[in-house]
Design a protein around this motif. Structure first.
Motif, short mmCIF file in Angstrom:
data_model
loop_
_atom_site.label_atom_id
_atom_site.label_comp_id
_atom_site.label_asym_id
_atom_site.label_seq_id
_atom_site.Cartn_x
_atom_site.Cartn_y
_atom_site.Cartn_z
N SER A 26 0.84 -1.22 0.00
CA SER A 26 0.00 0.00 0.00
C SER A 26 0.87 1.26 0.00
O SER A 26 0.57 2.24 -0.67
CB SER A 26 -0.94 0.01 1.21
OG SER A 26 -0.17 -0.10 2.40
N ALA A 27 2.00 1.22 0.70
CA ALA A 27 2.90 2.38 0.69
C ALA A 27 3.51 2.54 -0.70
O ALA A 27 3.63 3.66 -1.22
CB ALA A 27 4.00 2.18 1.73
N GLN A 28 3.85 1.42 -1.32
CA GLN A 28 4.42 1.50 -2.67
C GLN A 28 3.38 2.00 -3.67
O GLN A 28 3.69 2.81 -4.54
CB GLN A 28 4.92 0.11 -3.09
CG GLN A 28 6.12 -0.37 -2.30
CD GLN A 28 6.65 -1.70 -2.80
OE1 GLN A 28 6.19 -2.24 -3.83
NE2 GLN A 28 7.62 -2.25 -2.10
N ARG A 29 2.13 1.56 -3.50
CA ARG A 29 1.07 2.00 -4.42
C ARG A 29 0.86 3.51 -4.29
O ARG A 29 0.68 4.22 -5.28
CB ARG A 29 -0.22 1.24 -4.14
CG ARG A 29 -1.32 1.56 -5.15
CD ARG A 29 -2.54 0.67 -5.00
NE ARG A 29 -2.26 -0.70 -5.43
CZ ARG A 29 -2.37 -1.77 -4.64
NH1 ARG A 29 -2.72 -1.62 -3.37
NH2 ARG A 29 -2.11 -2.99 -5.09
N ASN A 30 0.92 4.01 -3.07
CA ASN A 30 0.74 5.45 -2.84
C ASN A 30 1.85 6.25 -3.53
O ASN A 30 1.59 7.24 -4.22
CB ASN A 30 0.73 5.74 -1.33
CG ASN A 30 0.52 7.22 -1.05
OD1 ASN A 30 -0.35 7.85 -1.64
ND2 ASN A 30 1.37 7.78 -0.21
#
Ligand code: FAS
Ligand code: PHB
Length: 389
Positions: free
Chosen positions: A375-379
């Motif tokens: 999720s951090a990478q997607r953001n």
């Protein structure tokens, strides 16, 4: 002379706006302070968001991008010489295009010339007038003679130091600014890039970035004091420092060579609000500046052009001023998203002079979270490739 839109500034935003207006049958004149060659000599941005590529396609100037541009489906981050990849394509199904701003400007100039567009170079003393009336005009000097252009609207595409923002009354303008206590020392070298994708490196000695322009032209940056004398940085000193900060495998693979361009650029975040006053519209660096960490400067200028072009088209085609009246609010909403991302990425990746061990531990935790959290990478990915217009 009379035209519909007078554009101050013949950089990427001014030229792109003129090209789009022309294709919609709306007349414009571009006033540029520098010579054609000087504008094309600037080495600046290197990464185009997918929305920027779409805008170049809409303007009919994307042929070379799709032949010579380098599509990137991800990027590398590095923490203390260990790299990891953010896979844009797998995370959000989009990527970016590596294609230098210099080439974008080249393509735009070629298109304007082919269309018989009016770009007047070497103008001096450019000033907009009567912006709070229905009959604004712009004056300038060329080769000692004074000139006036009457128009319906003025587009201030004149960069951070141009006259357009100065024309907005001080009691109308709110300015937001953060100056970062370091600069980027950039080198261009005719060497093969060290990696097929960009590498953003956080290191105790300072930030480094490995980028490129094409398979034979590399662009590298290291964080350095903004007031460092350039002659302190011999090519060898630069390459040695870059190696210390890159991931070990990249440092070993680095191909060095003579620099063909070397410069130090300051880093700042800046926003002017509103981006419209009467018949004047601020576009690009005239209204906002971002640290280059997030590769947003040029892309924000292009998204401002998108909003202003759609607004002017609506005005001339349907007499509908909703786009014009909403331009500042709409453009600033996207600007602040990019300002936030660029600020976050800059504070996460750089060393600050007064940084404490706690600050360092927070940066390490942030990057380790990025290394392991989808999720951090997607953001990061959705901000880096560009939010929708
Ligand atoms: P520009 O500044 O490009 O163009 C403004 C034009 O107006 C110029 O041609 C100027 O000559 C002209 N002008 C100024 N005053 C005038 C006057 N009085 N009369 C007529 N014309 C006038 N962005 C990234 O995304 N990645 C990067 O790596 C990056 N690196 C950068 C490095 C440097 C040194 C600088 C300065 C900027 C960098 N940027 C980067 C940001 C940059 O790419 C800008 O965002 C981009 O050029 C914005 O385009 P414009 O808004 O058209 O402004
Ligand atoms: C560049 O190639 O000049 C470049 C790429 C990405 C950035 C900044 C600069 O974030």
């Amino acid at each position: 002379m009379r035209t519909q839109v007078c554009i101050i500034g013949g950089g990427p935003s001014g030229l792109l706006l003129s090209q789009l207006l022309d294709r919609a049958g709306i007349a414009s004149v571009v006033l540029e302070r520098q010579t054609h060659d000087h504008v094309l000599s600037r080495i600046r941005a290197g990464v185009l968001e997918y929305g920027s590529v779409a805008m170049l396609e809409q303007a009919g100037v994307a042929d070379r991008v799709h032949v010579e541009g380098l599509p990137h489906s991800g990027t590398f981050l590095a923490l203390q010489n260990t790299g990891f990849r953010i896979d844009f394509d797998a995370l959000i199904g989009k990527g970016v295009m590596v294609y230098g701003q210099t080439e974008v400007t080249h393509d735009l100039y070629d298109a304007r010339d082919a269309a018989g567009g009016t770009v007047i170079h070497r103008v001096e003393g450019t000033r907009p007038h009567d912006l709070d009336t229905a009959s604004p005009y712009v004056t300038y000097a060329l080769d000692g003679a004074e000139h006036r252009i009457d128009c319906d609207f003025v587009a201030g595409c004149d960069g951070f130091h141009g006259p357009s923002r100065q024309a907005i009354p001080k009691d109308v303008l709110t300015e937001y600014e953060r100056v970062y206590p370091f600069g980027w020392l950039g080198v261009l070298s005719e060497t093969p890039p060290v990696s097929h994708e960009l590498i953003y490196a956080n290191h105790p000695r300072g930030f480094a970035l490995a980028s490129m322009r094409n398979p034979q032209l590399s662009r590298y940056y290291i964080q350095a004091p903004v007031d460092d004398p350039l002659d302190r940085w011999t090519d060898d000193a630069f390459w040695d420092e870059l190696r210390r900060r890159l991931p070990h495998d990249a440092a070993e693979a680095l191909v060095t060579g003579p620099s063909i361009e070397k410069s130090i650029a300051p880093l700042r975040s800046y926003v002017a609000d509103p981006m419209r006053w009467g018949r004047l519209f601020l576009v690009g660096d005239a209204a906002h500046i971002v640290p280059p960490t997030g590769a947003k400067g040029l892309n924000l200028a292009i998204s401002d052009v998108h909003y202003l072009f759609e607004a002017l088209k609506l005005h001339y085609a349907q007499g509908d001023d909703s786009g014009i009246d909403g331009y500042s609010r709409t453009a600033l909403a996207r600007v602040w998203n990019a300002i936030r991302f660029s600020w976050w990425f800059t504070t996460t990746m750089h060393r600050f002079p007064e940084q404490t061990p706690f600050d360092q531990a927070i940066q390490d935790a942030e990057l380790r979270h990025l290394q392991t959290s989808v999720s951090a990478q997607r953001n990061l990915a959705e901000n880096y490739v560009g939010l929708p217009f």
